[in-house]
Design a protein around this motif. Structure first.
Motif, PDB file in Angstrom:
ATOM      1  N   PHE A 258       5.356  11.866   0.843  1.00  0.00           N
ATOM      2  CA  PHE A 258       5.396  12.574   2.129  1.00  0.00           C
ATOM      3  C   PHE A 258       6.462  11.982   3.043  1.00  0.00           C
ATOM      4  O   PHE A 258       7.255  12.716   3.653  1.00  0.00           O
ATOM      5  N   LEU A 259       6.498  10.669   3.129  1.00  0.00           N
ATOM      6  CA  LEU A 259       7.474  10.019   4.007  1.00  0.00           C
ATOM      7  C   LEU A 259       8.907  10.219   3.503  1.00  0.00           C
ATOM      8  O   LEU A 259       9.824  10.444   4.291  1.00  0.00           O
ATOM      9  N   ILE A 260       9.095  10.150   2.188  1.00  0.00           N
ATOM     10  CA  ILE A 260      10.437  10.327   1.633  1.00  0.00           C
ATOM     11  C   ILE A 260      10.919  11.761   1.838  1.00  0.00           C
ATOM     12  O   ILE A 260      12.110  12.012   2.019  1.00  0.00           O
ATOM     13  N   ALA A 261       9.983  12.709   1.825  1.00  0.00           N
ATOM     14  CA  ALA A 261      10.359  14.120   2.032  1.00  0.00           C
ATOM     15  C   ALA A 261      10.978  14.342   3.412  1.00  0.00           C
ATOM     16  O   ALA A 261      11.694  15.325   3.628  1.00  0.00           O
ATOM     17  N   LEU A 262      10.733  13.419   4.333  1.00  0.00           N
ATOM     18  CA  LEU A 262      11.272  13.540   5.684  1.00  0.00           C
ATOM     19  C   LEU A 262      12.631  12.871   5.828  1.00  0.00           C
ATOM     20  O   LEU A 262      13.237  12.922   6.901  1.00  0.00           O
ATOM     21  N   THR A 263      13.116  12.244   4.743  1.00  0.00           N
ATOM     22  CA  THR A 263      14.380  11.505   4.791  1.00  0.00           C
ATOM     23  C   THR A 263      15.489  12.279   4.080  1.00  0.00           C
ATOM     24  O   THR A 263      15.236  13.287   3.406  1.00  0.00           O
ATOM     25  N   PRO A 264      16.743  11.797   4.176  1.00  0.00           N
ATOM     26  CA  PRO A 264      17.876  12.462   3.508  1.00  0.00           C
ATOM     27  C   PRO A 264      17.756  12.541   1.996  1.00  0.00           C
ATOM     28  O   PRO A 264      18.441  13.345   1.365  1.00  0.00           O
ATOM     29  N   TRP A 265      16.898  11.688   1.385  1.00  0.00           N
ATOM     30  CA  TRP A 265      16.744  11.760  -0.079  1.00  0.00           C
ATOM     31  C   TRP A 265      16.296  13.148  -0.522  1.00  0.00           C
ATOM     32  O   TRP A 265      16.561  13.588  -1.641  1.00  0.00           O
ATOM     33  N   ASN A 266      15.615  13.859   0.363  1.00  0.00           N
ATOM     34  CA  ASN A 266      15.068  15.167   0.022  1.00  0.00           C
ATOM     35  C   ASN A 266      16.142  16.194  -0.313  1.00  0.00           C
ATOM     36  O   ASN A 266      15.868  17.217  -0.935  1.00  0.00           O
ATOM     37  N   LYS A 267      17.394  15.941   0.069  1.00  0.00           N
ATOM     38  CA  LYS A 267      18.465  16.919  -0.157  1.00  0.00           C
ATOM     39  C   LYS A 267      18.761  17.112  -1.641  1.00  0.00           C
ATOM     40  O   LYS A 267      19.405  18.089  -2.031  1.00  0.00           O
ATOM     41  N   HIS A 268      18.313  16.197  -2.497  1.00  0.00           N
ATOM     42  CA  HIS A 268      18.603  16.284  -3.926  1.00  0.00           C
ATOM     43  C   HIS A 268      17.588  17.146  -4.687  1.00  0.00           C
ATOM     44  O   HIS A 268      17.748  17.375  -5.874  1.00  0.00           O
TER      45      HIS A 268
ATOM     46  N   SER B  70       0.824  -1.214   0.000  1.00  0.00           N
ATOM     47  CA  SER B  70       0.000   0.000   0.000  1.00  0.00           C
ATOM     48  C   SER B  70       0.855   1.259   0.000  1.00  0.00           C
ATOM     49  O   SER B  70       0.556   2.237  -0.701  1.00  0.00           O
ATOM     50  N   LEU B  71       1.939   1.250   0.782  1.00  0.00           N
ATOM     51  CA  LEU B  71       2.809   2.418   0.866  1.00  0.00           C
ATOM     52  C   LEU B  71       3.492   2.716  -0.462  1.00  0.00           C
ATOM     53  O   LEU B  71       3.465   3.850  -0.947  1.00  0.00           O
ATOM     54  N   LEU B  72       4.092   1.703  -1.056  1.00  0.00           N
ATOM     55  CA  LEU B  72       4.895   1.921  -2.259  1.00  0.00           C
ATOM     56  C   LEU B  72       4.048   2.268  -3.478  1.00  0.00           C
ATOM     57  O   LEU B  72       4.558   2.860  -4.436  1.00  0.00           O
ATOM     58  N   THR B  73       2.778   1.916  -3.452  1.00  0.00           N
ATOM     59  CA  THR B  73       1.912   2.216  -4.604  1.00  0.00           C
ATOM     60  C   THR B  73       0.960   3.379  -4.325  1.00  0.00           C
ATOM     61  O   THR B  73       0.029   3.611  -5.090  1.00  0.00           O
ATOM     62  N   SER B  74       1.194   4.106  -3.227  1.00  0.00           N
ATOM     63  CA  SER B  74       0.385   5.289  -2.896  1.00  0.00           C
ATOM     64  C   SER B  74       1.294   6.514  -2.940  1.00  0.00           C
ATOM     65  O   SER B  74       1.955   6.844  -1.940  1.00  0.00           O
ATOM     66  N   PRO B  75       1.378   7.211  -4.078  1.00  0.00           N
ATOM     67  CA  PRO B  75       2.336   8.310  -4.249  1.00  0.00           C
ATOM     68  C   PRO B  75       2.279   9.393  -3.174  1.00  0.00           C
ATOM     69  O   PRO B  75       3.322   9.833  -2.699  1.00  0.00           O
ATOM     70  N   LYS B  76       1.107   9.822  -2.773  1.00  0.00           N
ATOM     71  CA  LYS B  76       1.015  10.912  -1.805  1.00  0.00           C
ATOM     72  C   LYS B  76       1.652  10.523  -0.477  1.00  0.00           C
ATOM     73  O   LYS B  76       2.433  11.281   0.108  1.00  0.00           O
ATOM     74  N   LEU B  77       1.327   9.332   0.008  1.00  0.00           N
ATOM     75  CA  LEU B  77       1.878   8.875   1.283  1.00  0.00           C
ATOM     76  C   LEU B  77       3.375   8.602   1.145  1.00  0.00           C
ATOM     77  O   LEU B  77       4.169   9.011   1.998  1.00  0.00           O
TER      78      LEU B  77
END
Length: 395
Positions: free
Chosen positions: A131-141, A121-128
């Protein structure tokens, strides 16, 4: 291999498929040396031949134990055994059938089912997911990605082409590594193609398919077929995947829907028009991308590209023709341990395979590692400080 399959476990079609695959196996054992898990564990039940025996016993009506499913879960589905097999055993298709029947006969523990459903459910729900990835270090790119997006959109504004292609954006790639799709579009624009990009919500179905969500996967696949067929009707010349994991799943649509009278022909059409981006570019004039590069580069060939899609050496040849020099890789046929969500459920094995792969990739001290699948990219990057990118970004 002689078989006596129970008639009440599978549909007639699956029974016929499994019987054909099992009978093709001649017990030669060539697959053992090609199997990453057997190489680490040394247990034949964690090899293709051993798993085939377990599946055969299950399909013949013998009781399934929790250990049987455990051995199947340890399989990466890398299909290296298929490349090695002299008899052409379609192990991947047999594994799908075996897992489905074993899960029916010996259901997973409730907490395992909840985790698998939640992850699907998580991986196939773009909004959720976003949102979660935006809170991780990936967001620095993100700042770099926005700059590249402005450049590619600028190219598109000046493009007036009657040629178009459909680009599979993927469900996690636009968030984890958006420059892959942006670079792909930039290259295709320069070749004179307009690019139609699928929405992030349009998952290829692989996540559900490999996490006990077969019905949800088939529903996704049918929706994709209807949507993509409409784009082909409107003139799209090809369906391009730049994530080899998505590509191998899409190319399997015809097999998965072979008995569906409403979708069998449609699925075959989609498969016939689907290609990895390396396949598409090999038929193009790439002279504008040629360069003499002194950068030390090494290519990690994903299993889904070399074994699943049967495209070994394709990217390497393309990059070499364009002027890049690639370092050799020992045991290039072995999996890096990513394998979709395998790195989540089988951490110990996954990380050991990753460490082995990184050691091989870094032997010549490259400045950059390039690959062709988002899963491999994120998995490898967590284990090394050497930058890992998609090869299309080199262009």
């Amino acid at each position: 291999m002689k078989t006596e399959l129970a008639k009440d476990l599978l549909s007639p079609s699956d029974t016929q498929t499994a019987d054909k695959i099992l009978r093709a196996c001649v017990h030669c054992g060539f697959c053992l040396s090609a199997c990453p898990t057997y190489g680490i564990l040394g247990d034949e039940l964690d090899s293709p031949r051993g798993r085939i025996y377990l599946i055969k016993q299950t399909l013949e009506g013998n009781a399934t134990s929790e250990n049987s499913l455990k051995h199947l879960d340890r399989c990466l589905t890398c299909r290296s055994c298929e490349t090695t097999c002299p008899s052409g055993v379609e192990y991947g298709h047999l594994l799908d059938i075996g897992r489905k029947v074993m899960e029916q006969q010996s259901p997973r523990a409730w907490h395992q089912r909840i985790v698998r459903y939640a992850l699907r459910s998580l991986l196939t729900s773009p909004k959720l997911f976003n949102f979660l990835i935006a809170l991780t270090p990936w967001n620095k790119h993100h700042n770099v990605n926005k700059k590249l997006q402005l450049q590619t959109e600028s190219q598109k504004d000046v493009l007036h082409s009657t040629k178009s292609v459909l680009l599979i954006a993927g469900c996690v790639q636009p968030t984890l590594a958006p420059n892959i799709n942006l670079s792909s579009k930039s290259v295709l624009y320069k070749l004179g193609y307009d690019v139609i990009e699928t929405p992030q919500s349009q998952c290829c179905g692989a996540i559900n398919h490999h996490l006990s969500g077969e019905d949800a996967a088939l529903e996704q696949i049918k929706e994709n077929i209807d949507s993509w067929a409409a784009q082909l009707d409107q003139g799209a010349e090809a369906i391009i995947s730049n994530a080899s994991g998505c590509g191998v799943m899409i190319k399997d649509y015809a097999h998965l829907l072979k008995d569906d009278e409403n979708y069998a022909a449609k699925a075959k059409r989609i498969v016939e028009h689907t290609c990895d981006i390396s396949e598409f570019l090999l038929n193009q004039d790439l002279s504008q991308f040629k360069k003499e590069s002194n950068q030390k580069i090494v290519f990690q060939s994903p299993c889904t590209l070399q074994h699943g899609q049967k495209l070994p050496g394709r990217v390497e040849a393309l990059l070499t023709d364009l002027g890049f020099t690639l370092s050799p890789v020992k045991d290039a046929h072995l999996c890096c341990g990513s394998a979709g969500t395998y790195s989540i459920f089988q951490k110990k094995l996954s990380y050991q395979l990753r460490d082995n792969k990184i050691q091989s990739l870094l032997k010549e001290a490259p400045e950059i590692i390039v690959t062709a699948n988002i899963g491999c990219l994120t998995h490898l990057q967590k284990g090394t400080s050497t930058p890992v990118k998609h090869w299309i970004e080199l262009l």
